[in-house]
Design a protein around this motif. Structure first.
Motif, PDB file in Angstrom:
ATOM      1  N   VAL A 157     -22.129  70.601 -10.838  1.00  0.00           N
ATOM      2  CA  VAL A 157     -23.256  69.460  -9.900  1.00  0.00           C
ATOM      3  C   VAL A 157     -24.513  69.291  -8.832  1.00  0.00           C
ATOM      4  N   PRO A 158     -24.252  70.041  -7.973  1.00  0.00           N
ATOM      5  CA  PRO A 158     -25.021  70.219  -7.063  1.00  0.00           C
ATOM      6  C   PRO A 158     -26.072  70.780  -7.737  1.00  0.00           C
ATOM      7  N   SER A 159     -26.655  72.207  -8.316  1.00  0.00           N
ATOM      8  CA  SER A 159     -27.291  72.954  -9.255  1.00  0.00           C
ATOM      9  C   SER A 159     -28.082  71.349 -10.119  1.00  0.00           C
ATOM     10  N   ALA A 160     -27.207  71.210 -10.929  1.00  0.00           N
ATOM     11  CA  ALA A 160     -27.737  70.114 -12.121  1.00  0.00           C
ATOM     12  C   ALA A 160     -28.523  68.533 -12.106  1.00  0.00           C
ATOM     13  N   MET A 161     -28.365  68.406 -10.617  1.00  0.00           N
ATOM     14  CA  MET A 161     -29.185  67.824 -10.024  1.00  0.00           C
ATOM     15  C   MET A 161     -30.382  67.911  -9.297  1.00  0.00           C
ATOM     16  N   SER A 162     -30.232  69.548  -8.524  1.00  0.00           N
ATOM     17  CA  SER A 162     -31.262  69.868  -7.405  1.00  0.00           C
ATOM     18  C   SER A 162     -32.064  70.587  -8.962  1.00  0.00           C
ATOM     19  N   LYS A 163     -31.959  71.231  -9.596  1.00  0.00           N
ATOM     20  CA  LYS A 163     -32.104  71.769 -10.969  1.00  0.00           C
ATOM     21  C   LYS A 163     -33.364  70.446 -11.358  1.00  0.00           C
ATOM     22  N   SER A 164     -32.789  68.929 -11.638  1.00  0.00           N
ATOM     23  CA  SER A 164     -33.150  68.096 -12.724  1.00  0.00           C
ATOM     24  C   SER A 164     -34.435  67.518 -11.631  1.00  0.00           C
ATOM     25  N   GLY A 165     -34.458  67.675 -10.600  1.00  0.00           N
ATOM     26  CA  GLY A 165     -35.143  67.396  -9.149  1.00  0.00           C
ATOM     27  C   GLY A 165     -36.499  67.967  -8.999  1.00  0.00           C
ATOM     28  N   LEU A 166     -36.736  69.871  -9.969  1.00  0.00           N
ATOM     29  CA  LEU A 166     -37.323  70.411  -9.467  1.00  0.00           C
ATOM     30  C   LEU A 166     -38.141  70.165 -11.082  1.00  0.00           C
ATOM     31  N   ASN A 167     -37.492  69.576 -11.576  1.00  0.00           N
ATOM     32  CA  ASN A 167     -38.303  69.455 -13.364  1.00  0.00           C
ATOM     33  C   ASN A 167     -38.804  67.911 -12.881  1.00  0.00           C
ATOM     34  N   ALA A 168     -38.535  67.038 -12.190  1.00  0.00           N
ATOM     35  CA  ALA A 168     -39.482  66.015 -11.844  1.00  0.00           C
ATOM     36  C   ALA A 168     -40.443  66.069 -11.306  1.00  0.00           C
ATOM     37  N   MET A 169     -40.323  67.562 -10.263  1.00  0.00           N
ATOM     38  CA  MET A 169     -41.383  68.154  -9.187  1.00  0.00           C
ATOM     39  C   MET A 169     -42.463  69.102 -10.460  1.00  0.00           C
ATOM     40  N   THR A 170     -42.290  69.547 -11.454  1.00  0.00           N
ATOM     41  CA  THR A 170     -42.817  70.290 -12.124  1.00  0.00           C
ATOM     42  C   THR A 170     -43.975  69.197 -12.808  1.00  0.00           C
ATOM     43  N   GLN A 171     -43.535  67.706 -13.442  1.00  0.00           N
ATOM     44  CA  GLN A 171     -44.101  67.241 -14.215  1.00  0.00           C
ATOM     45  C   GLN A 171     -44.604  66.476 -13.206  1.00  0.00           C
ATOM     46  N   SER A 172     -44.858  66.158 -11.862  1.00  0.00           N
ATOM     47  CA  SER A 172     -45.261  65.297 -11.387  1.00  0.00           C
ATOM     48  C   SER A 172     -46.646  66.299 -10.700  1.00  0.00           C
TER      49      SER A 172
END
Ligand code: HXC
Length: 198
Positions: A157-172
């Protein structure tokens, strides 16, 4: 598939470039003529990889230990690189992960992963991107995600949550920094058996 000098005169930083997926990417960049910067927590693997690639491809491979959780160290490192000349590419590959039932995770355990993947990747990206914008130099960023950004995954879960944040960073940032000629992309490999992952 590509011309051998495709990346000649390009300077690329790959975090976690000493081992696993990072090393594979660094090898291909080296094969195509790029000058490489690799960083990670273990000096011995960085040195080994740098020497191996220098010998094989006759290209420059700079290496330094860096824990991307330490924001000041990150900015100092990027400053030192840019003093030698601007980077052209950044690969956000460094990550940390362990498999654990979420109920057994301590807050410190959660932080260990989130501080590397979520915070550390931002520190590097911000530090490099800021300098590209200030100097008007164009650049390209690729971040490594995982497929569980979209599917979720138990026990990581910590990885899944953090990588999801990186996805948002990438799109943003793709939207925010496109006007500065900075390309921001991500790729999401599924699991494959590197030493670190297994
Ligand atoms: C539960 C754990 C744990 C584990 C550490 N912790 N390992 N909890 N299960 N397996 C907890 C500790 O108990 C401690 O909390 C806290 O996390 C910090 O532990 P440290 O060992 O002090 O952390 P640190 O030195 O910062 O190292 C953390 C780490 C390390 C970098 C993640 O575990 C590590 O080196 N892992 C192996 C390398 C790695 O991450 N490989 C993965 C590559 S990426 P308490 O409260 O007890 O003090 C990857 C992506 C795969 O694999 C994607 C596939 C699709």
């Amino acid at each position: 598939m590509f011309k051998k000098d495709l990346l000649k005169n390009k300077r690329i930083l790959v975090t976690g470039g000493g081992t696993g997926l990072g090393k594979e990417m660094v090898s291909h960049y080296a094969e195509h003529g790029a000058e490489l910067y690799i960083c990670g927590r273990r000096l011995n693997v960085l040195e080994e990889t740098a020497n191996e690639l220098k010998e094989k491809f006759n290209t420059k491979v700079h290496f330094e230990t860096l824990d991307i959780r330490a924001s000041k160290d990150v900015d100092d490192y990027i400053e030192r690189i840019f003093e030698e000349g601007p980077l052209d590419g950044l690969v956000n590959n460094a990550a940390g992960n362990f498999i654990s039932p979420t109920k057994d995770l301590s807050h410190k355990g959660f932080d260990a992963i989130a501080n590397i993947v979520f915070h550390g990747t931002f520190y590097i990206t911000h530090s490099v991107g800021r300098r590209w914008i200030e100097s008007g130099h164009k650049g390209s960023i690729i971040s490594i995600l995982t497929t569980w950004v979209w599917t979720g995954s138990p026990y990581v879960v910590p990885s899944a949550m953090s990588k999801s944040g990186l996805n948002a960073m990438t799109q943003s940032l793709a939207a925010e920094w496109g006007k500065y000629n900075i390309k921001v992309n991500a790729i999401a490999p599924g699991p494959f058996p590197t030493k670190g992952a297994w």
